[in-house]
Design a protein around this motif. Sequence first.
Motif, PDB file in Angstrom:
ATOM      1  N   LEU A 135       0.810  -1.216   0.000  1.00 34.25           N
ATOM      2  CA  LEU A 135       0.000   0.000   0.000  1.00 34.25           C
ATOM      3  C   LEU A 135       0.846   1.271   0.000  1.00 34.25           C
ATOM      4  N   LEU A 136       1.996   1.211   0.667  1.00 38.50           N
ATOM      5  CA  LEU A 136       2.825   2.408   0.825  1.00 38.50           C
ATOM      6  C   LEU A 136       3.920   2.536  -0.236  1.00 38.50           C
ATOM      7  N   SER A 137       3.990   1.577  -1.154  1.00 41.79           N
ATOM      8  CA  SER A 137       5.046   1.619  -2.171  1.00 41.79           C
ATOM      9  C   SER A 137       5.027   2.907  -2.997  1.00 41.79           C
ATOM     10  N   PRO A 138       3.844   3.456  -3.393  1.00 44.67           N
ATOM     11  CA  PRO A 138       3.877   4.744  -4.122  1.00 44.67           C
ATOM     12  C   PRO A 138       4.509   5.869  -3.297  1.00 44.67           C
ATOM     13  N   LEU A 139       4.180   5.926  -2.005  1.00 41.81           N
ATOM     14  CA  LEU A 139       4.771   6.945  -1.133  1.00 41.81           C
ATOM     15  C   LEU A 139       6.271   6.739  -1.002  1.00 41.81           C
ATOM     16  N   MET A 140       6.694   5.483  -0.833  1.00 47.43           N
ATOM     17  CA  MET A 140       8.114   5.208  -0.667  1.00 47.43           C
ATOM     18  C   MET A 140       8.897   5.554  -1.930  1.00 47.43           C
ATOM     19  N   VAL A 141       8.324   5.276  -3.099  1.00 46.61           N
ATOM     20  CA  VAL A 141       8.980   5.640  -4.360  1.00 46.61           C
ATOM     21  C   VAL A 141       9.089   7.159  -4.473  1.00 46.61           C
ATOM     22  N   THR A 142       8.022   7.863  -4.081  1.00 42.70           N
ATOM     23  CA  THR A 142       8.036   9.325  -4.130  1.00 42.70           C
ATOM     24  C   THR A 142       9.110   9.895  -3.216  1.00 42.70           C
ATOM     25  N   ILE A 143       9.203   9.363  -1.992  1.00 37.06           N
ATOM     26  CA  ILE A 143      10.225   9.818  -1.049  1.00 37.06           C
ATOM     27  C   ILE A 143      11.617   9.549  -1.620  1.00 37.06           C
ATOM     28  N   ALA A 144      11.804   8.387  -2.237  1.00 40.83           N
ATOM     29  CA  ALA A 144      13.098   8.037  -2.812  1.00 40.83           C
ATOM     30  C   ALA A 144      13.493   9.000  -3.925  1.00 40.83           C
ATOM     31  N   VAL A 145      12.522   9.340  -4.780  1.00 43.00           N
ATOM     32  CA  VAL A 145      12.805  10.247  -5.900  1.00 43.00           C
ATOM     33  C   VAL A 145      13.165  11.640  -5.385  1.00 43.00           C
ATOM     34  N   ILE A 146      12.390  12.152  -4.423  1.00 45.00           N
ATOM     35  CA  ILE A 146      12.664  13.487  -3.876  1.00 45.00           C
ATOM     36  C   ILE A 146      14.020  13.517  -3.182  1.00 45.00           C
ATOM     37  N   SER A 147      14.320  12.447  -2.426  1.00 41.53           N
ATOM     38  CA  SER A 147      15.603  12.366  -1.732  1.00 41.53           C
ATOM     39  C   SER A 147      16.756  12.360  -2.723  1.00 41.53           C
ATOM     40  N   ASN A 155      18.703  16.946  16.267  1.00 42.02           N
ATOM     41  CA  ASN A 155      19.013  18.379  16.336  1.00 42.02           C
ATOM     42  C   ASN A 155      20.238  18.760  15.505  1.00 42.02           C
ATOM     43  N   ASP A 156      20.553  17.978  14.497  1.00 43.51           N
ATOM     44  CA  ASP A 156      21.727  18.251  13.678  1.00 43.51           C
ATOM     45  C   ASP A 156      21.429  19.385  12.695  1.00 43.51           C
ATOM     46  N   ASP A 157      22.248  20.417  12.714  1.00 43.12           N
ATOM     47  CA  ASP A 157      22.038  21.583  11.863  1.00 43.12           C
ATOM     48  C   ASP A 157      22.258  21.301  10.381  1.00 43.12           C
ATOM     49  N   ARG A 158      22.933  20.196  10.080  1.00 51.01           N
ATOM     50  CA  ARG A 158      23.221  19.884   8.677  1.00 51.01           C
ATOM     51  C   ARG A 158      22.005  19.315   7.946  1.00 51.01           C
ATOM     52  N   MET A 159      20.929  18.974   8.662  1.00 45.91           N
ATOM     53  CA  MET A 159      19.764  18.353   8.047  1.00 45.91           C
ATOM     54  C   MET A 159      18.981  19.396   7.244  1.00 45.91           C
ATOM     55  N   ASN A 160      18.659  19.076   5.962  1.00 43.96           N
ATOM     56  CA  ASN A 160      17.884  20.010   5.144  1.00 43.96           C
ATOM     57  C   ASN A 160      16.397  19.900   5.465  1.00 43.96           C
ATOM     58  N   GLY A 161      15.604  20.738   4.829  1.00 44.35           N
ATOM     59  CA  GLY A 161      14.175  20.791   5.132  1.00 44.35           C
ATOM     60  C   GLY A 161      13.456  19.490   4.870  1.00 44.35           C
ATOM     61  N   PHE A 162      13.767  18.844   3.748  1.00 44.98           N
ATOM     62  CA  PHE A 162      13.105  17.581   3.424  1.00 44.98           C
ATOM     63  C   PHE A 162      13.503  16.492   4.416  1.00 44.98           C
ATOM     64  N   GLY A 163      14.783  16.441   4.760  1.00 38.69           N
ATOM     65  CA  GLY A 163      15.237  15.463   5.735  1.00 38.69           C
ATOM     66  C   GLY A 163      14.576  15.660   7.083  1.00 38.69           C
TER      67      GLY A 163
END
Length: 243
Positions: free
Chosen positions: A80-92, A138-146
Amino acid sequence: IVAFSGLAESELVEIIRTADRQSCDISIVERFFEVTSRRTGVDEISGVPLVLLQRRAYRTVEWKAKRLLDIIVSGVALALLSPLMVTIAVISRITDGPGIIFRQVRISTDGEPFEIMKFRSLRPASDEESATKWNVKNDDRMNGFGRFIRKTSIDELPQLFNVWLGQMSLIGPRPHPLDDVERYDDVATRRLLAKPGMTGLWQVSGRSDLDWEQSVMLDLYYVENWSLPLDAIIVLRTMKAVL
């Protein structure tokens, strides 16, 4: 059948724990049984009462049902979540380059190592950091998507593969790296009697805000008091926390 002798208690406890993982029943001869009057619910051999130890959760039929539920739920969730996981992978991949899956060696039941998986929310500075650092809240290196996938726990969806493969459970103790496991004392080692979970008492009780002692206490409570209703309560609390 365990009777008391001159053996050190620490050695005797280790023997009983070893036997408890096998397909056998364990009975104990009570100390001072000659002067106790309790006889209900005990066996006897030549007049000597034997107290049968309660079966641990991982030796029950319900524990096998837990594994069956892990397979079914993780399989359905992956579908069920494979479309979401693929989307997250592409954005990442677009926002932070190759290497969308973060892997780290963790310890499962009885000390078996496995590679836990999650979507990478932060690119480690070195291989050493990748192998040892997990809490990047709390790592400052993390971007908005992360930061987004971390805060919503979406980054943990690849662990469904770990559950489906039998390396983890949907619910269980915190999956610790080898460095932490090597710090375990005899009490904390009991956490390894159950498979680590995607969620558990420690996650719904504070997660990264808990200190080591609190994490150990919650995991041990889960291992010693496990039941399917307890798992159901943790699932509901997890859904509330994520939402």
